[in-house]
Motif scaffolding. Structure first.
Motif, PDB file in Angstrom:
ATOM      1  N   CYS A 125      -6.868  -7.692  -1.830  1.00 44.23           N
ATOM      2  CA  CYS A 125      -5.841  -7.252  -2.785  1.00 44.23           C
ATOM      3  C   CYS A 125      -5.961  -5.797  -3.254  1.00 44.23           C
ATOM      4  O   CYS A 125      -6.943  -5.376  -3.836  1.00 44.23           O
ATOM      5  CB  CYS A 125      -5.831  -8.145  -4.009  1.00 44.23           C
ATOM      6  SG  CYS A 125      -4.573  -7.663  -5.222  1.00 44.23           S
ATOM      7  N   LEU A 126      -4.907  -5.023  -3.009  1.00 47.41           N
ATOM      8  CA  LEU A 126      -4.910  -3.614  -3.386  1.00 47.41           C
ATOM      9  C   LEU A 126      -4.054  -3.336  -4.615  1.00 47.41           C
ATOM     10  O   LEU A 126      -3.791  -2.187  -4.953  1.00 47.41           O
ATOM     11  CB  LEU A 126      -4.410  -2.760  -2.211  1.00 47.41           C
ATOM     12  CG  LEU A 126      -5.298  -2.740  -0.962  1.00 47.41           C
ATOM     13  CD1 LEU A 126      -4.734  -1.769   0.067  1.00 47.41           C
ATOM     14  CD2 LEU A 126      -6.722  -2.347  -1.287  1.00 47.41           C
ATOM     15  N   MET A 134       1.900  -5.403   2.376  1.00 44.73           N
ATOM     16  CA  MET A 134       1.639  -3.980   2.178  1.00 44.73           C
ATOM     17  C   MET A 134       0.403  -3.528   2.937  1.00 44.73           C
ATOM     18  O   MET A 134      -0.407  -4.333   3.359  1.00 44.73           O
ATOM     19  CB  MET A 134       1.473  -3.685   0.691  1.00 44.73           C
ATOM     20  CG  MET A 134       0.283  -4.319   0.011  1.00 44.73           C
ATOM     21  SD  MET A 134      -1.302  -3.502   0.265  1.00 44.73           S
ATOM     22  CE  MET A 134      -1.018  -1.936  -0.544  1.00 44.73           C
TER      23      MET A 134
HETATM   24  S1  FES Z   1      -2.546  -9.559  -2.692  1.00 39.94           S
HETATM   25 FE1  FES Z   1      -2.445  -7.942  -4.067  1.00 39.94          FE
HETATM   26  S2  FES Z   1      -1.835  -6.318  -2.790  1.00 39.94           S
HETATM   27 FE2  FES Z   1      -2.016  -7.938  -1.412  1.00 39.94          FE
END
Ligand code: FES
Lengths: 165, 450
Positions: A125-126, A134
């Motif tokens: 997750c980013l 993304m």
């Molecule tokens: S799950 Fe949070 S950016 Fe992919």
């Protein structure tokens, strides 16, 4: 031997000045970022050089460089695709995007194309979960990915690299 | 329409710049605080406001501030935790990208209250473009006399520095963040000593989340008592919710915590309902670490009461039938989503992010990932489900920092509420590869839209 550019070395001085006297170790992560931006990845030589710059033992630098996922301890392609695979992105179709990129570039996750242009990685997750799927490309995020967007991004990179096939 | 204290001006053209931010009433709170209030009075206002830490733990901010030690001659530091990494959470990013001056103003007031002359914003490394935005705001603030030496002639000096992390979820934990700021691996420290006594460089330190520090601005503007009137019970003020998953309108919303979960999901003002006309299956309402709830327990509590978007209501029923407000990362799953697979991705996340210091977490997260992968790919057995339950039990509460709990809770909740889906995978090893279990008994209690 100077590993960093003059501009880089000036930046290092500026960073070190942010911390109290004698606490220049705090500059380590920012300086590793800077070194990686200049060199593309962190070789043992680069890390040793950073150690000498900040008056640290080389092991202190290796310890940190190996802990944080953004530091590359091996060379990566000119364009690094870091695609998020965590829950919110997964439920929004990240798997299809990852498969599509693998197919388009002819490489698996973790590999680099033979021409050295592209590396594909999966990341966790980013902080773009609402704009999924993304990926991170360099300094910025590419969000709302579709197959067509992926094609465009690959094209854009090839153009930039001047090797449009 | 919910009252907006943080995002009210988010859409004003040019609000990122000092000029427009100031014209729109920015830096009034800083002026009021520095010129007319003592540090103690500011701490009191924040206490009165009832503001609870917006990073996830929900600890009262004013109380945290009052713990800071003040030994003679030892500098103190405020550190802003911008290491937003909890899956589902992207609200701090929004604040920093679009309202950088709001954060800087909050930092000035808070630094003055705490006596910090050097304040650090520790931002996750992947948000690589945001430090430029923040540094631009810092430079503008400085050029206009809000930072630097002798601010507004008060004798108070302050510098704000932006420090990038480099990819480690664990650095969102305050002691790991401090280690990282000192240039080390992000291994959490054993508490006590707490950072308020011995933090960065062994100096008294307060670590607060971005949203908490931004909220100090409206608290000073309207006063702690007024702030506390917004919301309900111990959920005062407004909260940013980052909504994602299978909804029509993912994004960052400011709510006043009196809105029901059902309204939040279905009203056009917020999530706009489930995408593609599907039905709601489940939701992780406060970032990936909090328990997942099936639709029926999400919209109504076990007692059959309406569930609201606030700290108390979301945790009504404890872990048996409730969840948590957490970081405000609101992840919605529709009827086509597989809970086993979703839980597997979260287990993989926690395995990846475990710092490796404590054996239960380091080993346990690896085993949980492996077992979930096995079940998800149709190779699991019934005893695997029990084993999974057993492992998470042995991690929870047995680690230095809360990452162990954060890894255990989502798995416990998934098994607790969706055990039949796990069993279905085991009993239908081939079918589970080609189709999803669907809604089964967790159906959204709302009628199917025509
Ligand atoms: S799950 Fe949070 S950016 Fe992919």
């Amino acid at each position: 031997m100077k590993v960093l550019t003059e501009a880089g070395l000036n930046k290092v001085k500026e960073i070190v000045a942010r911390y109290p006297e004698g606490k220049q170790k705090s500059a380590l992560i920012p300086v590793l970022h800077l070194a990686q931006d200049e060199k593309g990845w962190l070789s043992a030589d680069t890390m040793d050089y950073v150690a000498s710059l900040l008056q640290l033992e080389p092991i202190e630098v290796y310890e940190v460089a190996t802990f944080y996922s953004m530091f590359h301890l091996k060379p990566v392609g000119t364009y690094l695709f870091e695609v998020c695979q965590t829950g919110p992105c997964m439920v929004s179709g990240a798997d299809d995007i990852i498969n599509y990129i693998q197919q388009r570039l002819g490489i698996n996750v973790g590999e680099t194309t033979p021409d050295g242009l592209f590396t594909l990685k999966t990341v966790e997750c980013l902080g773009a979960c609402g704009y999924a799927p993304m990926m991170q490309l360099g300094k910025h995020y590419r969000e709302h990915l579709t197959k067509q967007r992926v094609d465009e991004i690959i094209e854009e990179c090839r153009l930039k690299a001047g090797v449009l096939n | 329409m919910s009252v907006k204290l943080l995002l009210e001006k988010a859409h004003v053209e040019g609000i990122r710049t000092y000029e427009v931010y100031r014209r729109e009433g920015g830096y009034r709170a800083a002026e009021k605080a520095l010129k007319t209030m003592s540090p103690e009075a500011i701490v009191d206002e924040v206490k009165k406001s009832g503001l609870r830490g917006r990073g996830g733990a929900g600890f009262p901010t004013g109380m945290k501030w009052s713990f800071i030690a003040k030994p003679e001659g030892v500098p103190r530091h405020l550190v802003c935790n911008a290491d937003e990494s909890e899956p589902g959470t992207f609200k701090d990013r929004y604040l920093m990208e679009f309202l950088p001056h709001l954060l800087i103003e909050g930092l000035i007031i808070s630094s003055f209250a705490l006596g910090s002359n050097a304040t650090y914003i520790y931002i996750r490394g992947e948000y690589a473009w945001i430090p430029d935005i923040l540094e631009q705001a810092i430079n503008e603030a400085k050029a206009n006399g809000w930072l630097g030496k002798n601010i507004l002639g008060t004798g108070f000096d302050l510098e704000i520095y932006v420090q990038r992390g480099a990819g480690a979820y664990i650095c969102g934990e305050e002691t790991a963040l401090i280690e990282s700021l000192e240039g080390k691996r992000g291994n959490p420290r054993i508490k006590p000593p707490f950072p308020a006594v011995k933090g960065v460089w062994d100096r008294p330190t307060v670590v607060n989340n971005v949203e908490s520090l931004a909220a100090v601005v409206p608290i000073i503007n309207i006063g702690g008592d007024e702030y506390a009137k917004i919301g309900v019970g111990k959920s005062t003020g407004t909260k940013l919710i980052s909504a994602c998953g299978n909804i029509n309108k993912p994004g960052v919303y400011e709510i006043d915590m009196t809105i029901s979960v059902e309204d939040f999901i279905y009203s056009d003002e917020y999530c706009g309902g489930i995408k593609n006309g599907k039905r709601l299956k489940a939701c992780i309402p406060g970032g990936s670490s909090v328990p997942i709830l099936p639709a029926n327990l999400l919209l109504k509590t076990a007692k059959g009461e309406t569930r609201y978007m606030n700290y108390e209501s979301l945790s009504d029923g404890g872990f048996a039938t409730g969840s948590m407000m957490g970081s405000g990362g609101f992840i919605v799953l529709d009827e086509d989503q597989c809970v086993v697979k979703n839980t597997f991705t979260l287990a993989r996340f926690y395995r990846h992010e475990s710092c490796g210091q404590c054996s239960p977490c380091r080993e346990g997260t690896g085993w949980m990932e492996k077992i979930l992968k096995k079940i998800d790919s149709g190779k699991g057995s019934m005893t695997d489900i029990d084993l999974l339950w057993d492992i998470q039990r042995k991690i929870e509460g047995n680690t230095i920092c809360p990452l162990g709990d954060a890894a255990a809770w989502p798995i416990a909740a998934a098994i607790r509420h969706f055990r039949d889906e796990f069993e279905w995978h085991v009993k239908n090893p081939e079918e589970c590869l080609v189709r999803n279990y669907g809604l089964a008994g967790y159906a959204d209690p709302r009628p199917i839209p025509a």
